[in-house]
Design a protein around this motif. Structure first.
Motif, PDB file in Angstrom:
ATOM      1  N   PRO A 290      38.039  38.873  41.079  1.00 47.11           N
ATOM      2  CA  PRO A 290      38.472  38.262  39.814  1.00 47.11           C
ATOM      3  C   PRO A 290      39.358  39.179  38.970  1.00 47.11           C
ATOM      4  N   MET A 291      39.152  40.476  39.077  1.00 47.36           N
ATOM      5  CA  MET A 291      40.027  41.404  38.344  1.00 47.36           C
ATOM      6  C   MET A 291      41.466  41.283  38.841  1.00 47.36           C
ATOM      7  N   GLN A 292      41.661  41.255  40.161  1.00 52.39           N
ATOM      8  CA  GLN A 292      42.996  41.091  40.718  1.00 52.39           C
ATOM      9  C   GLN A 292      43.603  39.750  40.314  1.00 52.39           C
ATOM     10  N   ALA A 293      42.799  38.700  40.280  1.00 52.02           N
ATOM     11  CA  ALA A 293      43.300  37.388  39.868  1.00 52.02           C
ATOM     12  C   ALA A 293      43.791  37.422  38.425  1.00 52.02           C
ATOM     13  N   TYR A 294      43.042  38.096  37.538  1.00 52.62           N
ATOM     14  CA  TYR A 294      43.465  38.207  36.140  1.00 52.62           C
ATOM     15  C   TYR A 294      44.756  39.006  36.024  1.00 52.62           C
ATOM     16  N   LEU A 295      44.851  40.113  36.765  1.00 55.50           N
ATOM     17  CA  LEU A 295      46.051  40.946  36.696  1.00 55.50           C
ATOM     18  C   LEU A 295      47.268  40.185  37.199  1.00 55.50           C
ATOM     19  N   ARG A 296      47.097  39.344  38.220  1.00 53.85           N
ATOM     20  CA  ARG A 296      48.217  38.520  38.703  1.00 53.85           C
ATOM     21  C   ARG A 296      48.696  37.573  37.605  1.00 53.85           C
ATOM     22  N   GLN A 297      47.744  36.982  36.899  1.00 55.35           N
ATOM     23  CA  GLN A 297      48.112  36.088  35.798  1.00 55.35           C
ATOM     24  C   GLN A 297      48.893  36.828  34.719  1.00 55.35           C
ATOM     25  N   GLN A 298      48.388  37.993  34.350  1.00 56.77           N
ATOM     26  CA  GLN A 298      48.993  38.721  33.234  1.00 56.77           C
ATOM     27  C   GLN A 298      50.389  39.233  33.570  1.00 56.77           C
ATOM     28  N   VAL A 299      50.598  39.668  34.801  1.00 59.70           N
ATOM     29  CA  VAL A 299      51.862  40.316  35.137  1.00 59.70           C
ATOM     30  C   VAL A 299      52.922  39.329  35.592  1.00 59.70           C
ATOM     31  N   SER A 300      52.546  38.098  35.870  1.00 56.21           N
ATOM     32  CA  SER A 300      53.530  37.153  36.419  1.00 56.21           C
ATOM     33  C   SER A 300      54.692  36.935  35.459  1.00 56.21           C
TER      34      SER A 300
ATOM     35  N   LEU B  13      43.609  50.321  32.957  1.00 56.23           N
ATOM     36  CA  LEU B  13      43.070  49.412  33.965  1.00 56.23           C
ATOM     37  C   LEU B  13      42.915  50.104  35.312  1.00 56.23           C
ATOM     38  N   GLU B  14      43.675  51.180  35.519  1.00 49.97           N
ATOM     39  CA  GLU B  14      43.501  51.986  36.732  1.00 49.97           C
ATOM     40  C   GLU B  14      42.071  52.482  36.850  1.00 49.97           C
ATOM     41  N   TYR B  15      41.484  52.847  35.708  1.00 52.23           N
ATOM     42  CA  TYR B  15      40.093  53.313  35.728  1.00 52.23           C
ATOM     43  C   TYR B  15      39.174  52.193  36.218  1.00 52.23           C
ATOM     44  N   PHE B  16      39.422  50.954  35.768  1.00 48.18           N
ATOM     45  CA  PHE B  16      38.622  49.824  36.226  1.00 48.18           C
ATOM     46  C   PHE B  16      38.808  49.625  37.733  1.00 48.18           C
ATOM     47  N   VAL B  17      40.052  49.742  38.187  1.00 49.20           N
ATOM     48  CA  VAL B  17      40.319  49.594  39.617  1.00 49.20           C
ATOM     49  C   VAL B  17      39.561  50.649  40.413  1.00 49.20           C
ATOM     50  N   HIS B  18      39.621  51.905  39.955  1.00 47.12           N
ATOM     51  CA  HIS B  18      38.941  52.984  40.675  1.00 47.12           C
ATOM     52  C   HIS B  18      37.429  52.781  40.706  1.00 47.12           C
ATOM     53  N   MET B  19      36.896  52.237  39.626  1.00 43.91           N
ATOM     54  CA  MET B  19      35.442  52.030  39.581  1.00 43.91           C
ATOM     55  C   MET B  19      34.986  50.814  40.373  1.00 43.91           C
ATOM     56  N   PHE B  20      35.865  49.792  40.513  1.00 41.71           N
ATOM     57  CA  PHE B  20      35.389  48.510  41.035  1.00 41.71           C
ATOM     58  C   PHE B  20      36.145  47.993  42.254  1.00 41.71           C
ATOM     59  N   ASP B  21      37.093  48.769  42.818  1.00 36.43           N
ATOM     60  CA  ASP B  21      37.851  48.195  43.933  1.00 36.43           C
ATOM     61  C   ASP B  21      37.057  48.181  45.235  1.00 36.43           C
ATOM     62  N   ARG B  22      35.801  48.603  45.195  1.00 34.04           N
ATOM     63  CA  ARG B  22      34.917  48.484  46.347  1.00 34.04           C
ATOM     64  C   ARG B  22      33.730  47.574  46.037  1.00 34.04           C
TER      65      ARG B  22
ATOM     66  N   PRO C  87      53.292  49.651  25.711  1.00 34.80           N
ATOM     67  CA  PRO C  87      52.003  48.936  25.793  1.00 34.80           C
ATOM     68  C   PRO C  87      51.579  48.667  27.230  1.00 34.80           C
ATOM     69  N   TRP C  88      52.535  48.278  28.082  1.00 31.76           N
ATOM     70  CA  TRP C  88      52.198  48.044  29.482  1.00 31.76           C
ATOM     71  C   TRP C  88      51.754  49.331  30.174  1.00 31.76           C
ATOM     72  N   ARG C  89      52.447  50.424  29.884  1.00 31.57           N
ATOM     73  CA  ARG C  89      52.073  51.707  30.502  1.00 31.57           C
ATOM     74  C   ARG C  89      50.652  52.093  30.115  1.00 31.57           C
ATOM     75  N   SER C  90      50.305  51.892  28.851  1.00 34.68           N
ATOM     76  CA  SER C  90      48.963  52.223  28.388  1.00 34.68           C
ATOM     77  C   SER C  90      47.921  51.334  29.062  1.00 34.68           C
ATOM     78  N   ALA C  91      48.222  50.037  29.166  1.00 34.68           N
ATOM     79  CA  ALA C  91      47.274  49.114  29.787  1.00 34.68           C
ATOM     80  C   ALA C  91      47.078  49.434  31.268  1.00 34.68           C
ATOM     81  N   VAL C  92      48.172  49.671  31.984  1.00 36.55           N
ATOM     82  CA  VAL C  92      48.068  49.969  33.409  1.00 36.55           C
ATOM     83  C   VAL C  92      47.279  51.245  33.633  1.00 36.55           C
ATOM     84  N   ARG C  93      47.528  52.250  32.816  1.00 41.69           N
ATOM     85  CA  ARG C  93      46.810  53.518  32.969  1.00 41.69           C
ATOM     86  C   ARG C  93      45.313  53.314  32.781  1.00 41.69           C
TER      87      ARG C  93
END
Length: 941
Positions: A703-713, A688-697, A680-686
């Protein structure tokens, strides 16, 4: 490496005399060879219907001649070591190779011309003989106008149908630098010395023929259906070892410098499987009671035992396949060789399988323990080819999936049998599904079996080696095996292999023999009818289920909602509910149908495509999605592991296709905060990578990074005791998830992760003792360099230069691309232009790594445009796909289209890139505000 390191016009002149001296020896050996070796012909040759011999520019050879065997003499003039000579300003290296070949063939239609493939060879001295009368037929050699791939031998008198003939040709060429055909590779013996000491440098010659490079080594009928037996003699320098497809049957010295090695005749095989190497490598033997198995590698690697793991499993895999298929491996020897340079990860040449060093060698304490799974998987893949591809070969390249799909399918079955602790089955299935789903969701995809007329040019053949052929081929076979039942499927496959051994097939032959097995078992499935839509048209369906009324229908799934398609499939649907076990139902038309098993009882959820045995996505009515989400958050174990990953992947991709709201997909990631399973984590990371590629600029990134920090902690803390002490769990899948936890935690800025990575890397820098666990090195190296500066980068670069361990170099190759310093990334890109700094084999990889870094994406895009002639020697299309992955504006799309037009790159894969960018543009425009709002709400931004 620079040309002046291994070419010298001055020294080359001295080889003219040497070549003349050797010719006499070659002629003597030809006579000896003919007297000693008998022809091997295990099965009758196929007959071809008489056809009109069409000369080029047709891209296919005429079918008026059928090759039976080749006698080939090859002499690479390459030195394995550079010898400095007095008063000579350049080293004594040369890349010349010379040789001759005699092809024996049967004429099935009268002709006055012999057409063969030949490219970049200087061909001379044609001798055509009528073997029935022993008469010589006068001939002349010419290259047809407008074709660089064909050779024509014109005859004074016609060859008659039914006659047996031979053609002798002498030739010479250049050993390639581009890892294709017959090419040169090099390595450093011992600890690398970058002070100019060339005594440690060693050179070797190797081949890589698939799909169409045999014609650059000797003139031949270079098409897969034109199988023949090969008799090879290699003339090579003393102190080197020559390996070929078959066993060595004779070797002797010619003079003080040269020796020859003769090989037994090969089985009847296609030209793309022809292979040989000349090197100073040494062997590690593998235990086996019937086949002589050896693994060849650099002497230093052999002595250190780096081939021991591969040696311990090769025989087991070979026996597993022999038992599974009911046919033993058909040669008496199997050599595997770890090459410093090879363009694919590995190549299945019959009896001489070639590998990149990093996918065959294992060094305890340095190579990741997870790398054992990759080594086992790649060996299993290549050995599966000894049956699927080598023993039974597709008729033409348009059906290469019969080779690669089967080898990929059999890989996880074999690895699961010999290394059950790897739990490779679920991981391989998930990876292949995700890969195939992504590539096949574009209107510019291609069928598993495209029409033969659409695959003629070399570039059309090359572009077929993609995720569709490998991954879709594997999952479609898995779906069919599930529907037919494993024992019936296996019986049909075994009959197919036995009947067509040493011959060529198409997919209809496969369906016919699976049908025989179905009929013998009393089944009622029409295999060809069911399977033709899956192999002969692009894409796959999305099944939409309304659990309130049981209504279900299918539709071609495409990211681009403006694309029109009437494609439909026979869909096997395994379905279960919260209280029922899986059952099978068929959806066999594009019409809506009522199915009782798809109606929710008492409001409980329904799950379709149980264990992901089918190649399709599933959409549900919103109420069922919400019930599944509740189940995942309260008791995820009730849902099969593969489906937990697939539910996430389906939701995200349905959102990309605008079939569900994007917030539904994001909501499905909530349950991960309490889940420690890898898939499940592998599927989610794969995804969410698309979201990162579309929005990391953009402003979404914070806020996306803040959510990911919460989820992975939570996941990071689950592994923290292991990580802080540089240890790993025993469970193989947990080891993989530990890497995901570190990578996601550090990249999203979790302070304790960043501190850990920097401290571990700093300890290595300060005391030069690397205490980082081999599993964690790649991730920790990358994060330490990303959060460091020049000092960390230059330390990693120095270690990359001096390391002799391939696995360590691969990890550092990635780490060097992780820096956020623009000037360091630019320096790194410039280094890829120097093969003494970064091997040509790794150029594409390094550039793609830089492109994966948001700080390096624009740099990489500008770099490949400025240096296209050099970087395009690798896998140019995949490079374009990787570098443009973040493109999501019209300006970026226009730039790509201008570039492709300027370089005149004809490729369907480029069409996929442009289509994906159009999808990105529309998706970002329509979803950005919603996604920003969701992340801000979840992260409390």
């Amino acid at each position: 490496m620079p040309k002046n390191n291994y070419k010298s016009k001055i020294i080359a002149a001295t080889f003219v005399l040497l070549t003349l001296a050797v010719i006499g020896g070659i002629v003597t050996m030809i006579i000896f060879y003919n007297n000693q070796i008998s022809t091997m012909n295990p099965t009758p040759r196929p007959t071809f219907p008489p056809t009109t011999a069409a000369p080029p520019p047709s891209m296919r050879l005429p079918r008026n001649l059928i090759p039976e065997s080749y006698e080939i003499f090859l002499q690479p003039h390459l030195y394995s070591r550079i010898i400095e000579e007095v008063n000579v300003t350049s080293p004594n290296q040369t890349t010349l190779f010379t040789g001759n070949s005699t092809v024996h063939f049967k004429c099935v239609q009268r002709t006055r011309s012999i057409y063969l493939h030949s490219v970049d060879l200087v061909v001379s001295n044609s001798v055509v003989k009528n073997k029935d009368t022993d008469e010589r037929i006068h001939s002349t050699v010419k290259y047809p106008k407008g074709s660089g791939e064909f050779l024509e031998v014109q005859l004074n008198e016609a060859l008659e149908a039914g006659g047996n003939y031979s053609l002798f040709l002498a030739f010479k060429g250049e050993i390639s630098e581009s890892l294709y055909a017959l090419y040169v590779s090099s390595y450093i013996e011992g600890v690398p010395d970058y002070e100019g000491d060339t005594n440690a440098q060693r050179f070797l010659a190797a081949t890589n023929m698939e799909p169409t490079a045999a014609r650059a080594v000797f003139p031949c009928f270079d098409e897969p259906e034109m199988k023949a037996v090969f008799h090879l003699t290699v003339i090579h320098r003393q102190g080197t070892t020559a390996l070929g497809n078959a066993e060595r049957c004779g070797s002797s010295f010619i003079d003080d410098e040269w020796q020859y090695t003769r090989f037994h005749p090969t089985p009847r095989m296609s030209t793309y499987l022809f292979a040989f190497t000349v090197s100073e490598f040494t062997a590690t033997p593998c235990p086996h009671n019937r086949v002589d198995i050896k693994i060849f590698a650099r002497p230093e690697a052999t002595a250190a035992g780096h081939a021991q793991y591969a040696a311990s499993i090769t025989g087991k895999i070979l026996d597993f396949y022999g038992d599974r298929f009911g046919i033993d491996y058909s040669q008496r020897k199997l050599d595997q060789i770890a090459l410093p340079d090879l363009s694919p990860a590995a190549m299945e040449n019959w009896g001489l399988v070639t590998y990149q060093e990093g996918v065959l060698l294992y060094e305890e304490g340095v190579t990741s323990t997870l790398a054992k799974e990759r080594i086992a998987s790649i060996i299993a893949h290549e050995l599966a080819h000894q049956w699927f591809g080598n023993l039974v070969t597709m008729k033409w390249w348009n059906e290469i999936w019969l080779n690669e799909g089967f080898a990929t399918y059999m890989t996880y079955i074999a690895v699961d049998a010999i290394e059950p602790s790897f739990k490779a089955k679920d991981t391989c299935v998930a990876n292949n599904l995700l890969t195939a789903f992504e590539e096949d969701a574009l209107a510019s995809s291609h069928p598993l079996s495209p029409p033969e007329q659409d695959v003629q040019e070399n570039y059309e053949i090359f572009q077929l080696f993609d995720g569709i052929v490998y991954s879709k081929g594997a999952v479609v076979l898995r779906m069919l095996a599930d529907v037919l039942h494993e024992e019936v499927f296996n019986k049909g496959i075994n009959m197919y292999l036995w009947h067509f051994r040493y011959n060529n097939t198409d997919e209809q032959n496969l369906w016919d023999y699976l049908q025989k097995a179905v009929d013998a078992d009393g089944g009622h499935i029409n295999v060809a009818k069911v399977m033709d839509p899956w192999t002969n048209q692009i894409g796959y369906p999305v099944i939409t289920i309304n659990t309130t009324n049981g209504e279900i229908y299918q539709k071609h799934f495409l990211f681009n909602d403006s694309s029109e398609s009437s494609n439909w499939w026979y869909v096997p649907i395994r379905v279960m509910s919260k209280t029922t076990v899986p059952s099978l139902a068929w959806l066999d038309s594009s019409d809506k149908v009522k199915k009782g098993e798809f109606i929710s009882k008492n409001g409980e959820w329904i799950l379709a495509n149980v264990d992901c045995t089918g190649y399709y996505r599933v959409n549900y009515n919103l109420k069922n999605w919400e019930s599944l989400l509740t189940q995942l958050e309260t008791d995820p174990e009730r849902i099969p592991l593969l489906n937990r990953g697939q539910l996430i992947d389906d939701a995200f991709n349905l959102a990309r296709a605008k079939l569900v709201d994007v917030t539904l997909a994001l909501n499905l990631t909530r349950f991960l905060r309490n889940d420690t399973e890898y898939l499940p984590w592998r599927s989610a990371v794969r995804n969410l990578e698309y979201f990162v590629h579309m929005f990391d600029r953009s402003e979404v990134y914070g806020p996306m990074q803040a959510y990911l920090r919460q989820q992975v902690s939570g996941l990071y803390n689950f592994f923290r005791n292991y990580t802080d002490n540089s240890t790993v769990p025993v469970d193989h899948s947990l080891q993989k998830n530990q890497i995901i936890a570190i990578g996601m935690a550090c990249s999203s800025g979790l302070p304790e992760c960043v501190t850990m990575a920097r401290e571990m890397f700093s300890k290595w820098m300060n005391n030069n003792i690397n205490m980082i666990h081999s599993n964690l090195r790649s991730t920790i190296y990358c994060q330490a360099v990303a959060h460091g500066g020049r000092r960390e980068w230059e330390f990693a670069w120095k270690k990359y230069q001096t390391s002799v361990d391939t696995s360590e170099k691969d990890q550092l190759l990635l780490a060097l691309s992780c820096t956020k310093e623009i000037w360091l990334l630019n320096r790194y890109l410039e280094y890829t232009l120097n093969p003494e700094k970064i091997r040509l084999m790794d150029t594409d990889t390094a550039i793609q790594y830089v492109a994966g870094n948001v700080a390096g994406q624009t740099l990489a895009w500008n770099f490949i445009r400025a240096n296209w002639l050099y970087v395009s020697r690798g896998s140019s299309v995949s490079l374009i796909l990787a570098v443009t992955r973040r493109f999501s504006t019209q300006f970026e799309l226009d730039e790509l289209q201008r570039f492709v037009t300027d370089i005149d790159l004809p490729s369907a894969r480029v069409e996929q890139a442009t289509e994906q960018i159009r999808v990105n543009i529309q998706w970002v425009r329509e979803n950005k505000d919603t996604i920003l709002e969701w992340f801000e709400g979840e992260a409390g931004w």
